[in-house]
Write a protein that holds these residues in place. Structure first.
Motif: not given
Length: 297
Positions: A192-213
């Motif tokens: 459901c959220l994929l279309p919204l996310v695909m329209t955004q630029d996603i640039a993750l730092s290593g710290e942000q990736l850790g928090y997402l995990l």
């Protein structure tokens, strides 16, 4: 088969794990859509990995029910609105509105699903609401004059209704296992959220990736799985009252991580919520023991 006590423990653990999302989302510092998308996507991937290593591979591929697909959209809405709301107002204000959902759910379950509210159930809900009110900060008389606060309230109300829908739909009997139900709801929510996310630029730092995990594993995989398993075996009023432990977890984490001290009134509120949750659990166990058939002689 797991005991009633086991499902009560799962509901409590789900509430505590759900309470971590606000903290982790603030640390991740990403848009609500991205946080929710990765929470659902990574949560589904963690669940698939668990099912593969625990001998439940055959349950992964199955025909999903329409109800679970609808609930996936409810889950995505609840999570997105929750994270969006804390971008405009405090976590305490957001959680105050959202946790009217268990009361709303119990009332609807009483009217629609035939889960009758007994006097002691109503008393336990009242105690939990009293504790919840004592925990919440005093609202400023001109709070809603602030446009950000008004937006926060709006998204909080949306989260309230979608969370209530999530609990009610999961209460209906299903042929699917808890793992299948959770997998479909997480996967559909991510789609459901994929279309919204695909329209955004996603640039993750290593710290942000850790928090997402961490978000995908704790309030994503574990919290939702525990909630679905508990909802399939506990009455809505029981699960709803036990879920009031989440605001206690939110306040406690805010105190521990951000040095936000608790007033004596807030501490009293926390105590009332925990007391109500324990009482509701004992009531549920009593009902279960009275309805359990006697063993054959």
């Amino acid at each position: 088969m797991q005991s009633q006590t086991g499902y009560i423990v799962l509901a409590l653990m789900s509430a505590v794990l759900m309470g971590t999302i606000g903290i982790l989302a603030k640390y991740a510092a990403l848009p609500a859509e991205q946080i929710t998308f990765f929470r659902l996507l990574l949560g589904s991937l963690f669940l698939i990995a668990y099912m593969l290593v625990s001998g439940k591979k055959a349950q992964i591929l199955h025909k999903p029910s329409k109800r679970h697909m609808i609930n996936g959209a409810m889950l995505a809405g609840f999570m997105s609105f929750y994270v969006e709301a804390i971008d405009y107002t405090s976590m305490a204000n957001v959680i105050m509105v959202i946790y009217l959902a268990p009361l709303l759910t119990a009332i609807i379950a009483h009217l629609v699903l035939g889960e009758k509210l007994k006097l002691l159930n109503i008393v336990a809900i009242g105690i939990a609401l009293l504790g919840f009110t004592l925990m919440s900060p005093s609202a400023s008389s001109n709070t809603l004059a602030n446009s950000d606060e008004a937006r926060g309230l709006f998204f909080s109300i949306l989260a309230l209704f979608t969370y209530s829908g999530f609990m009610l739909i999961n209460r209906k009997p299903s042929k699917a296992t808890a793992y299948q139900s959770t997998l479909i709801q997480l996967s559909v929510g991510a789609l459901c959220l994929l279309p919204l996310v695909m329209t955004q630029d996603i640039a993750l730092s290593g710290e942000q990736l850790g928090y997402l995990l961490a978000i995908g594993f704790l309030p994503g995989f574990l919290a939702i799985l525990f909630a679905v398993k508990a909802l399939q075996h506990l009455p809505a009023v029981t699960f709803g009252t036990l879920a009031y432990l989440e605001p206690v977890a939110v306040v406690s984490l805010a105190w521990w991580l951000f040095s936000e001290s608790l007033t004596p009134i807030q501490l009293l509120g926390c105590s009332l919520i925990i007391t109500a949750g324990m009482a509701q659990g004992l009531l549920s166990q009593g009902i279960q023991s009275r309805t359990r058939p006697e063993p054959a002689q």
